[in-house]
Design a protein around this motif. Sequence first.
Motif, PDB file in Angstrom:
ATOM      1  N   GLY A 152     -35.619  19.655 -17.861  1.00  0.00           N
ATOM      2  CA  GLY A 152     -36.863  18.890 -17.707  1.00  0.00           C
ATOM      3  C   GLY A 152     -37.135  18.758 -16.213  1.00  0.00           C
ATOM      4  N   VAL A 153     -38.122  19.485 -15.741  1.00  0.00           N
ATOM      5  CA  VAL A 153     -38.376  19.547 -14.293  1.00  0.00           C
ATOM      6  C   VAL A 153     -39.513  18.586 -13.964  1.00  0.00           C
ATOM      7  CG1 VAL A 153     -38.960  21.068 -12.370  1.00  0.00           C
ATOM      8  CG2 VAL A 153     -37.665  21.951 -14.323  1.00  0.00           C
ATOM      9  N   VAL A 167     -33.561  17.355  -4.552  1.00  0.00           N
ATOM     10  CA  VAL A 167     -33.436  17.679  -5.976  1.00  0.00           C
ATOM     11  C   VAL A 167     -32.393  16.736  -6.567  1.00  0.00           C
ATOM     12  CG1 VAL A 167     -32.767  19.446  -7.665  1.00  0.00           C
ATOM     13  CG2 VAL A 167     -34.052  20.108  -5.619  1.00  0.00           C
ATOM     14  N   MET A 168     -32.701  16.184  -7.739  1.00  0.00           N
ATOM     15  CA  MET A 168     -31.735  15.331  -8.435  1.00  0.00           C
ATOM     16  C   MET A 168     -31.500  15.945  -9.817  1.00  0.00           C
ATOM     17  SD  MET A 168     -33.745  11.776  -7.635  1.00  0.00           S
ATOM     18  CE  MET A 168     -32.419  10.571  -7.752  1.00  0.00           C
ATOM     19  N   VAL A 169     -30.275  15.893 -10.297  1.00  0.00           N
ATOM     20  CA  VAL A 169     -30.000  16.400 -11.648  1.00  0.00           C
ATOM     21  C   VAL A 169     -29.240  15.329 -12.411  1.00  0.00           C
ATOM     22  CG1 VAL A 169     -27.913  17.662 -10.875  1.00  0.00           C
ATOM     23  CG2 VAL A 169     -29.045  18.304 -13.013  1.00  0.00           C
ATOM     24  N   THR A 170     -29.654  15.115 -13.656  1.00  0.00           N
ATOM     25  CA  THR A 170     -29.042  14.019 -14.391  1.00  0.00           C
ATOM     26  C   THR A 170     -29.099  14.217 -15.905  1.00  0.00           C
ATOM     27  OG1 THR A 170     -28.920  11.599 -14.507  1.00  0.00           O
ATOM     28  CG2 THR A 170     -31.128  12.563 -14.463  1.00  0.00           C
ATOM     29  N   GLU A 171     -28.411  13.354 -16.568  1.00  0.00           N
ATOM     30  CA  GLU A 171     -28.333  13.300 -18.038  1.00  0.00           C
ATOM     31  C   GLU A 171     -29.702  12.903 -18.614  1.00  0.00           C
ATOM     32  OE1 GLU A 171     -28.235  11.060 -21.518  1.00  0.00           O
ATOM     33  OE2 GLU A 171     -28.293   9.977 -19.618  1.00  0.00           O
ATOM     34  N   ASN A 172     -29.899  13.230 -19.882  1.00  0.00           N
ATOM     35  CA  ASN A 172     -31.179  13.069 -20.580  1.00  0.00           C
ATOM     36  C   ASN A 172     -31.799  11.659 -20.477  1.00  0.00           C
ATOM     37  OD1 ASN A 172     -33.254  13.760 -22.307  1.00  0.00           O
ATOM     38  ND2 ASN A 172     -31.924  14.673 -23.855  1.00  0.00           N
ATOM     39  N   MET A 173     -31.035  10.640 -20.838  1.00  0.00           N
ATOM     40  CA  MET A 173     -31.590   9.274 -20.872  1.00  0.00           C
ATOM     41  C   MET A 173     -31.841   8.731 -19.463  1.00  0.00           C
ATOM     42  SD  MET A 173     -32.406   6.746 -22.822  1.00  0.00           S
ATOM     43  CE  MET A 173     -32.455   4.976 -22.937  1.00  0.00           C
ATOM     44  N   GLY A 192     -42.342  20.215 -16.400  1.00  0.00           N
ATOM     45  CA  GLY A 192     -42.123  21.475 -17.104  1.00  0.00           C
ATOM     46  C   GLY A 192     -40.822  21.354 -17.867  1.00  0.00           C
ATOM     47  N   ASP A 193     -40.829  21.744 -19.138  1.00  0.00           N
ATOM     48  CA  ASP A 193     -39.609  21.780 -19.944  1.00  0.00           C
ATOM     49  C   ASP A 193     -39.225  23.253 -20.054  1.00  0.00           C
ATOM     50  OD1 ASP A 193     -39.974  19.093 -20.259  1.00  0.00           O
ATOM     51  OD2 ASP A 193     -40.624  19.191 -22.353  1.00  0.00           O
ATOM     52  N   ILE A 194     -38.148  23.628 -19.401  1.00  0.00           N
ATOM     53  CA  ILE A 194     -37.874  25.055 -19.223  1.00  0.00           C
ATOM     54  C   ILE A 194     -36.585  25.479 -19.921  1.00  0.00           C
ATOM     55  CG2 ILE A 194     -37.662  26.862 -17.440  1.00  0.00           C
ATOM     56  CD1 ILE A 194     -39.874  25.454 -16.218  1.00  0.00           C
ATOM     57  N   GLY A 195     -36.666  26.595 -20.645  1.00  0.00           N
ATOM     58  CA  GLY A 195     -35.483  27.168 -21.281  1.00  0.00           C
ATOM     59  C   GLY A 195     -35.257  28.570 -20.753  1.00  0.00           C
ATOM     60  N   VAL A 222     -37.714  16.575  -6.694  1.00  0.00           N
ATOM     61  CA  VAL A 222     -37.777  17.076  -8.074  1.00  0.00           C
ATOM     62  C   VAL A 222     -36.589  16.528  -8.836  1.00  0.00           C
ATOM     63  CG1 VAL A 222     -37.913  19.086  -9.591  1.00  0.00           C
ATOM     64  CG2 VAL A 222     -38.805  19.249  -7.272  1.00  0.00           C
ATOM     65  N   LEU A 223     -36.889  15.870  -9.932  1.00  0.00           N
ATOM     66  CA  LEU A 223     -35.827  15.380 -10.789  1.00  0.00           C
ATOM     67  C   LEU A 223     -35.642  16.375 -11.935  1.00  0.00           C
ATOM     68  CD1 LEU A 223     -34.988  11.856 -11.395  1.00  0.00           C
ATOM     69  CD2 LEU A 223     -35.253  13.160 -13.462  1.00  0.00           C
ATOM     70  N   VAL A 224     -34.427  16.830 -12.127  1.00  0.00           N
ATOM     71  CA  VAL A 224     -34.129  17.761 -13.224  1.00  0.00           C
ATOM     72  C   VAL A 224     -33.325  17.001 -14.272  1.00  0.00           C
ATOM     73  CG1 VAL A 224     -33.050  19.940 -13.900  1.00  0.00           C
ATOM     74  CG2 VAL A 224     -34.119  19.734 -11.643  1.00  0.00           C
ATOM     75  N   ARG A 225     -33.924  16.899 -15.422  1.00  0.00           N
ATOM     76  CA  ARG A 225     -33.331  16.103 -16.509  1.00  0.00           C
ATOM     77  C   ARG A 225     -32.773  17.035 -17.586  1.00  0.00           C
ATOM     78  NH1 ARG A 225     -37.375  12.757 -20.588  1.00  0.00           N
ATOM     79  NH2 ARG A 225     -35.855  12.460 -22.257  1.00  0.00           N
ATOM     80  N   GLU A 226     -31.497  16.858 -17.946  1.00  0.00           N
ATOM     81  CA  GLU A 226     -30.939  17.635 -19.062  1.00  0.00           C
ATOM     82  C   GLU A 226     -31.654  17.172 -20.337  1.00  0.00           C
ATOM     83  OE1 GLU A 226     -29.122  19.706 -21.927  1.00  0.00           O
ATOM     84  OE2 GLU A 226     -29.218  17.520 -22.024  1.00  0.00           O
ATOM     85  N   GLN A 227     -32.037  18.107 -21.208  1.00  0.00           N
ATOM     86  CA  GLN A 227     -32.910  17.699 -22.313  1.00  0.00           C
ATOM     87  C   GLN A 227     -32.459  18.080 -23.718  1.00  0.00           C
ATOM     88  OE1 GLN A 227     -37.215  17.108 -20.533  1.00  0.00           O
ATOM     89  NE2 GLN A 227     -36.951  19.152 -21.329  1.00  0.00           N
ATOM     90  N   THR A 228     -31.242  18.584 -23.835  1.00  0.00           N
ATOM     91  CA  THR A 228     -30.844  18.986 -25.186  1.00  0.00           C
ATOM     92  C   THR A 228     -29.681  18.158 -25.733  1.00  0.00           C
ATOM     93  OG1 THR A 228     -29.373  20.671 -24.285  1.00  0.00           O
ATOM     94  CG2 THR A 228     -31.600  21.381 -24.878  1.00  0.00           C
ATOM     95  N   GLU A 229     -29.101  17.295 -24.887  1.00  0.00           N
ATOM     96  CA  GLU A 229     -27.969  16.497 -25.378  1.00  0.00           C
ATOM     97  C   GLU A 229     -27.979  15.122 -24.707  1.00  0.00           C
ATOM     98  OE1 GLU A 229     -24.890  19.459 -24.602  1.00  0.00           O
ATOM     99  OE2 GLU A 229     -24.548  18.631 -22.610  1.00  0.00           O
ATOM    100  N   GLY A 230     -26.897  14.702 -24.062  1.00  0.00           N
ATOM    101  CA  GLY A 230     -26.867  13.374 -23.450  1.00  0.00           C
ATOM    102  C   GLY A 230     -27.024  12.286 -24.501  1.00  0.00           C
ATOM    103  N   LEU A 231     -27.618  11.172 -24.108  1.00  0.00           N
ATOM    104  CA  LEU A 231     -27.767  10.069 -25.068  1.00  0.00           C
ATOM    105  C   LEU A 231     -28.841  10.366 -26.114  1.00  0.00           C
ATOM    106  CD1 LEU A 231     -26.619   7.367 -25.900  1.00  0.00           C
ATOM    107  CD2 LEU A 231     -28.147   6.242 -24.295  1.00  0.00           C
ATOM    108  N   PHE A 232     -29.765  11.266 -25.796  1.00  0.00           N
ATOM    109  CA  PHE A 232     -30.782  11.639 -26.791  1.00  0.00           C
ATOM    110  C   PHE A 232     -30.186  12.423 -27.962  1.00  0.00           C
ATOM    111  CE2 PHE A 232     -35.299  10.912 -25.397  1.00  0.00           C
ATOM    112  CZ  PHE A 232     -34.996  10.018 -24.378  1.00  0.00           C
ATOM    113  N   PHE A 233     -28.943  12.873 -27.818  1.00  0.00           N
ATOM    114  CA  PHE A 233     -28.242  13.504 -28.940  1.00  0.00           C
ATOM    115  C   PHE A 233     -28.215  12.541 -30.129  1.00  0.00           C
ATOM    116  CE2 PHE A 233     -24.127  13.750 -31.170  1.00  0.00           C
ATOM    117  CZ  PHE A 233     -24.295  14.975 -31.795  1.00  0.00           C
TER     118      PHE A 233
END
Length: 368
Positions: free
Chosen positions: A107-108, A242-248, A270-273, A132-143
């Motif tokens: 998640g960009v 640039v920051m990268v972090t867990e979904n929630m 942008g949600d990028i795969g 730019v914050l990059v958010r992991e979007q397939t797991e983390g607490l949203f799992f």
Amino acid sequence: MTRHSSLRISVLPGDGIGTEVSAAALEVLRALESRVGGFALAFEEHPLGAACFQRTGSALPEATLRACERADAMLFGAGGLPNVRHADGTEIAPQLDLRLHFELYAGVRPVRALQGLPSPLSSPRAAEIDLVLVREQTEGLFFARGNADVRGDSEVRDTMRITRAGSTRVADFALRLGERRRQRGRPGRVTCVDKANVFTSMAFFRRIFEERARAFPQLATDCAYVDAAALNLVIKPWTFDVMVTENMFGDILSDLAAGLVGGMGMAPSGDIGERHALFQPAHGSAPDIAGQGKANPTAMLLSAAMMLDWLGAQHADAKLAEAGGLLERAVDAAFAAGTLRPIEFGGQSGTADITRAVIAQIGAPAMA
Ligand code: ATP
């Protein structure tokens, strides 16, 4: 002979102001198509979201999903309305289903101060905000979504899931982004945001980030606890790149960061795969202002610029990348004079005013 990219874009306006900002984006993209030339966008509109759920019983119809699978990119407005909910009380959120279906793991969320707009921060350095914050979007607490461990009426457990594969790909994405930004003159600093001092899962996330960062010795990398990162985002946001972090954490920090540059209407995403990508403003359907022409379309227009940039890279097409750059500069120029003031900022400029001002900056078609 120049190559001519013809691309299929799934347009998913969704609910509330999603339909209004989507229409604005299509108008601007049409203007860019004729101004820059060399590419053609075929827009195909498909239903999804809360109103679609009420009408058809499905928030993400099979036909919409299949069309998105065939598309070169997805352009999404907003999904969900507060009064339309699943039986367990959660909101309709087809964008979350699309993220999982297409494995849109990164998640960009770029956050950049635009000149000509007032800042909620008093420091003159607020004008330097460009992160730019990059958010992991397939797991983390949203799992935990749809997987809650409900123990009668006395306890509910939501699980945070952190995997090596999921953390590796998002760390690599953020590090590659840091490197691209370094090459464009940004500091080239990537910060891992976690809570490694409390949670084993977060210590694991940090360890993987540090492992991956070794392959990028030219970048400055560091780690921060999420609480400290939230504080520093408010008191010195210009120090982040640039920051990268867990979904929630990413969900929360990206709204906070959008607030630093004036509000949700300024925050693209942008949600990028690996093969698919979806672009959408970071805001929701904003039912309080829907249907009144008050929505700020800037976040959507900057998301459309990100889409062109991504498509340009995917198809090695310089014209698409040029169009993305031109759109971003047109948005900057439209606000730079200081006369355009979105209603969100207490001004009078509605969706149509802002869209018109951006199109005026895009200018006349190039001569053949
Ligand atoms: P979601 O949960 O889907 O992210 P939300 O209900 O938390 O959405 P948003 O819809 O993102 O919240 O917006 C919160 C408020 O911010 C809105 O009610 C609206 O007043 C304002 N807002 C959001 N987007 C815009 C925009 N593009 N232009 C103007 N105001 C906006």
